[in-house]
Design an enzyme around this catalytic site. Structure first.
Site, PDB file in Angstrom:
ATOM      1  N   CYS A  43       1.031  -1.291  -0.104  1.00 51.81           N
ATOM      2  CA  CYS A  43      -0.220   0.119  -0.027  1.00 51.81           C
ATOM      3  C   CYS A  43       0.693   1.285   0.150  1.00 51.81           C
ATOM      4  O   CYS A  43       1.004   2.545  -0.594  1.00 51.81           O
ATOM      5  CB  CYS A  43      -1.249  -0.172   1.170  1.00 51.81           C
ATOM      6  SG  CYS A  43      -1.696   1.921   1.445  1.00 51.81           S
ATOM      7  N   CYS A  48      -1.226   1.836  -2.707  1.00 54.32           N
ATOM      8  CA  CYS A  48      -2.560   2.351  -2.869  1.00 54.32           C
ATOM      9  C   CYS A  48      -1.587   4.044  -3.027  1.00 54.32           C
ATOM     10  O   CYS A  48      -2.408   4.630  -3.018  1.00 54.32           O
ATOM     11  CB  CYS A  48      -3.386   2.394  -1.547  1.00 54.32           C
ATOM     12  SG  CYS A  48      -3.009   0.355  -1.177  1.00 54.32           S
ATOM     13  N   LYS A  51       0.254   5.586  -6.190  1.00 52.78           N
ATOM     14  CA  LYS A  51      -1.131   5.457  -7.095  1.00 52.78           C
ATOM     15  C   LYS A  51      -1.295   6.201  -6.967  1.00 52.78           C
ATOM     16  O   LYS A  51      -2.128   7.284  -7.980  1.00 52.78           O
ATOM     17  CB  LYS A  51      -1.486   4.113  -7.357  1.00 52.78           C
ATOM     18  CG  LYS A  51      -2.804   4.007  -8.219  1.00 52.78           C
ATOM     19  CD  LYS A  51      -3.664   4.738  -7.528  1.00 52.78           C
ATOM     20  CE  LYS A  51      -4.411   4.392  -6.378  1.00 52.78           C
ATOM     21  NZ  LYS A  51      -5.060   2.339  -6.082  1.00 52.78           N
ATOM     22  N   TYR A 178      -8.852  -3.751 -11.742  1.00 51.50           N
ATOM     23  CA  TYR A 178      -8.447  -2.911 -11.202  1.00 51.50           C
ATOM     24  C   TYR A 178      -6.907  -2.181 -10.539  1.00 51.50           C
ATOM     25  O   TYR A 178      -7.406  -0.836 -11.590  1.00 51.50           O
ATOM     26  CB  TYR A 178      -8.300  -3.291  -9.362  1.00 51.50           C
ATOM     27  CG  TYR A 178      -8.963  -2.876  -8.223  1.00 51.50           C
ATOM     28  CD1 TYR A 178     -10.099  -3.572  -8.176  1.00 51.50           C
ATOM     29  CD2 TYR A 178      -9.588  -2.326  -7.445  1.00 51.50           C
ATOM     30  CE1 TYR A 178     -11.059  -3.866  -7.361  1.00 51.50           C
ATOM     31  CE2 TYR A 178     -10.377  -1.627  -5.993  1.00 51.50           C
ATOM     32  CZ  TYR A 178     -11.311  -2.905  -6.022  1.00 51.50           C
ATOM     33  OH  TYR A 178     -12.263  -3.419  -4.972  1.00 51.50           O
ATOM     34  N   GLU A 182      -6.109   1.149 -13.392  1.00 50.49           N
ATOM     35  CA  GLU A 182      -6.399   2.481 -12.924  1.00 50.49           C
ATOM     36  C   GLU A 182      -4.926   2.979 -13.415  1.00 50.49           C
ATOM     37  O   GLU A 182      -4.576   4.168 -13.808  1.00 50.49           O
ATOM     38  CB  GLU A 182      -5.529   2.467 -11.611  1.00 50.49           C
ATOM     39  CG  GLU A 182      -6.822   2.395 -10.724  1.00 50.49           C
ATOM     40  CD  GLU A 182      -6.859   1.837  -8.753  1.00 50.49           C
ATOM     41  OE1 GLU A 182      -7.442   1.687  -8.569  1.00 50.49           O
ATOM     42  OE2 GLU A 182      -5.859   1.162  -8.665  1.00 50.49           O
ATOM     43  N   HIS A 436     -27.484  20.471  -2.539  1.00 50.43           N
ATOM     44  CA  HIS A 436     -27.538  20.886  -3.611  1.00 50.43           C
ATOM     45  C   HIS A 436     -26.419  22.249  -4.116  1.00 50.43           C
ATOM     46  O   HIS A 436     -26.311  23.327  -3.503  1.00 50.43           O
ATOM     47  CB  HIS A 436     -28.829  21.892  -4.242  1.00 50.43           C
ATOM     48  CG  HIS A 436     -28.801  22.086  -5.597  1.00 50.43           C
ATOM     49  ND1 HIS A 436     -29.104  20.633  -6.348  1.00 50.43           N
ATOM     50  CD2 HIS A 436     -29.510  23.190  -6.088  1.00 50.43           C
ATOM     51  CE1 HIS A 436     -29.501  21.642  -7.748  1.00 50.43           C
ATOM     52  NE2 HIS A 436     -29.551  22.927  -7.613  1.00 50.43           N
ATOM     53  N   GLU A 441     -26.494  14.679  -4.917  1.00 50.89           N
ATOM     54  CA  GLU A 441     -27.242  14.409  -4.235  1.00 50.89           C
ATOM     55  C   GLU A 441     -28.346  13.300  -4.819  1.00 50.89           C
ATOM     56  O   GLU A 441     -29.689  12.959  -5.205  1.00 50.89           O
ATOM     57  CB  GLU A 441     -27.716  16.084  -4.446  1.00 50.89           C
ATOM     58  CG  GLU A 441     -27.610  16.273  -6.009  1.00 50.89           C
ATOM     59  CD  GLU A 441     -28.136  17.735  -6.233  1.00 50.89           C
ATOM     60  OE1 GLU A 441     -29.941  18.309  -5.222  1.00 50.89           O
ATOM     61  OE2 GLU A 441     -27.611  18.559  -6.704  1.00 50.89           O
TER      62      GLU A 441
END
Ligand code: NDP
Length: 452
Positions: A43, A48, A51, A178, A182, A436, A441
């Site tokens: 990681c 992670c 990346k 993944y 990516e 908003h 939303e």
């Protein structure tokens, strides 16, 4: 009674191992941790964190492009400095390596540098030194898998992508998971010409079908040449870079060929079999609900037992082990409704069941979906669109699947994952007031179900 040097000896200083070691030490246990490489594991070092930093870097290309629509005039065309990004990343990762070392030290964990091997159910050797412990935790992670094709030695894996030299003008990515998606997105954003080959009919096996198709379309619009139902058969060095021959005979030239074709658990050369630790599918350590292996004193968490190979899952599994060994032994990890994100451009965020899996598990489901151009792109000039989908169990009205492709999907879905774990119904979503104007939303304003 046998006496041991430590209460817990952890092998592997990645996300799961460091968390378990620290937390056990904080509960008063005598703990050691062995790591042969840099602290932080996949990681922190090659996953992670770097990346995501590179994903931010790629995002600026989009921002520069969008800025003109908002009235910004850049004095000159932006120029990307790959060497600078690499140096910046290396500095940050080194800082994190240091922070991990400090965390261990400050919690009283003894750090042992070197390759650890099991000698018996309570003994570990590290470069000839022997350590005994009442319990051992194997948290050695995983490593990229590259299929056996002629010329595979010319390919790189995700481990190599962060320090490529020079920057690849043409990148060929093999895989549709993944990591492949990516890196295809990131290097496309940074200016490489990217071709991505996936052996099956869609990217991202396991994700919702609408998400898979929508993402492939958006990545294509952004410039990635996504080719489906294609396999790489061999790689050779040609006069002008690498030449990849596809199963059907065509060839693709590239400066760098990345194989992102899955990962396998790091279980080799640890002495696991010799002490009787049973391995399951793909060589992963087989564990019970407390992450105990077939040898009662040996536990395993994270990618080495690959239930769900994600950092936050490894952290949560580590907490279960610490609780089992030094706490009340009641903690369990529930693998349902684990949210996840893919940091493509645009991002995917998802939680719960795909439509197909929900139909199989719950029977009748109602599906709501929405696709739109976000407010940002009304002036930016970019044609990127956003996709959102809710899958609702008809019998209970519970939202059992939530999927998004769009900017900041990872950030957005994290919050909704809390609601989903709490069992939120569609009526609760509908009764929630939106913020908003945001894209998020839309998740609380979808009223018309899809036909069918
Ligand atoms: P994945 O399992 O996600 O994807 C592997 C890809 O390679 C699939 O497209 C698969 O095709 C293809 N493939 C497998 N074997 C071959 C082969 N022999 N020839 C050609 N193609 C092949 O693995 P990754 O390596 O991308 O990622 C591993 C795990 O790491 C992920 O599952 C994820 O849990 C984790 N991860 C999480 C990230 C995040 O949270 N953002 C980021 C990166 C990794 P097919 O679909 O047809 O099977």
């Amino acid at each position: 009674m046998a006496t041991f040097d430590f209460d817990l000896f952890v092998i592997g200083g990645g996300s799961g191992g460091v968390r378990a070691a620290r937390m056990a030490a904080q509960r008063g246990a005598r703990v050691a941790l062995a790591e042969a490489g840099a602290l932080g594991g996949t990681c922190v070092n090659v996953g992670c964190i770097p990346k995501k930093l590179y994903s931010y870097a790629a995002g600026y290309a989009e921002s520069f492009e969008e800025a003109a629509g908002y009235g910004w005039r850049l004095p000159q065309a932006p120029r990307f400095d790959w060497a600078h990004l690499k140096a910046q990343r290396a500095r940050e990762i080194a800082r994190l390596n240091g922070a991990y070392a400090a965390l261990l030290k400050n919690s009283g964990v003894q750090l042992v540098t070197g390759w650890a091997q099991l000698a018996d159910p309570h003994t570990v050797t590290v470069d000839g030194r022997r350590y005994t412990a009442k319990n051992l935790l194997v948290a050695t992670g995983g490593t990229p898998f590259v299929p056996e094709i002629p010329g595979r030695e010319h390919a790189v894996t995700s481990d190599d992508m962060f320090d490529l030299d020079p920057f690849p003008k043409r990148l060929l990515v093999v895989g549709g998971g993944y990591i492949a998606c990516e890196f295809a997105s990131i290097f496309n954003g940074l200016g490489a010409r990217v071709t991505q080959l996936q052996r099956s009919a869609h990217l991202l096996t396991g994700f919702d079908d609408d998400v898979r198709q929508f993402l492939a379309h958006e990545m294509g619009k952004a410039g990635v040449d996504v080719r489906l139902n294609v396999e790489a058969a061999s790689i050779a060095r040609g006069a002008d870079g690498l030449v990849v021959t596809l199963a059907r005979g065509q060839q693709v030239e590239a400066d760098t060929v990345l194989f992102a074709t899955g990962r396998v658990p790091n279980t080799r050369e640890l002495g696991l079999e010799a002490v009787g630790v049973a391995l399951g599918e793909h060589g992963a350590i087989a564990v019970d609900a407390d992450y105990r292996s077939s040898v009662p004193s040996i536990y395993a968490v994270g990618d080495v037992c690959t239930r769900v190979p994600l950092t936050p899952v490894a952290l949560a599994e580590a907490m279960v082990v610490v609780d089992a060994l030094f706490g009340e032994g009641r903690r369990r990890l529930d693998y349902e409704y684990i949210p996840t994100a893919v940091f493509t451009h645009p991002n995917i965020g998802t939680c719960g069941y795909t439509e197909t899996d929900a139909r199989a598990k719950f029977g009748e489901v109602t599906v709501f979906s929405s696709e739109f151009k976000s407010l940002r792109h009304t002036l930016s000039g970019r044609s990127e669109r956003t996709f959102m989908k809710l899958v609702v169990e008809k019998a209970t009205d519970r939202v059992v699947g939530l999927h998004m492709v769009g900017a900041e999907a990872g950030e957005i879905v994290q919050g909704f994952a809390v609601a989903m774990r709490a069992g939120a119904t569609k009526a609760i979503f509908d009764g929630t007031v939106g913020i908003h104007p945001t894209a998020a939303e839309e998740f609380v304003t979808m009223r018309e179900p899809m036909p069918g």
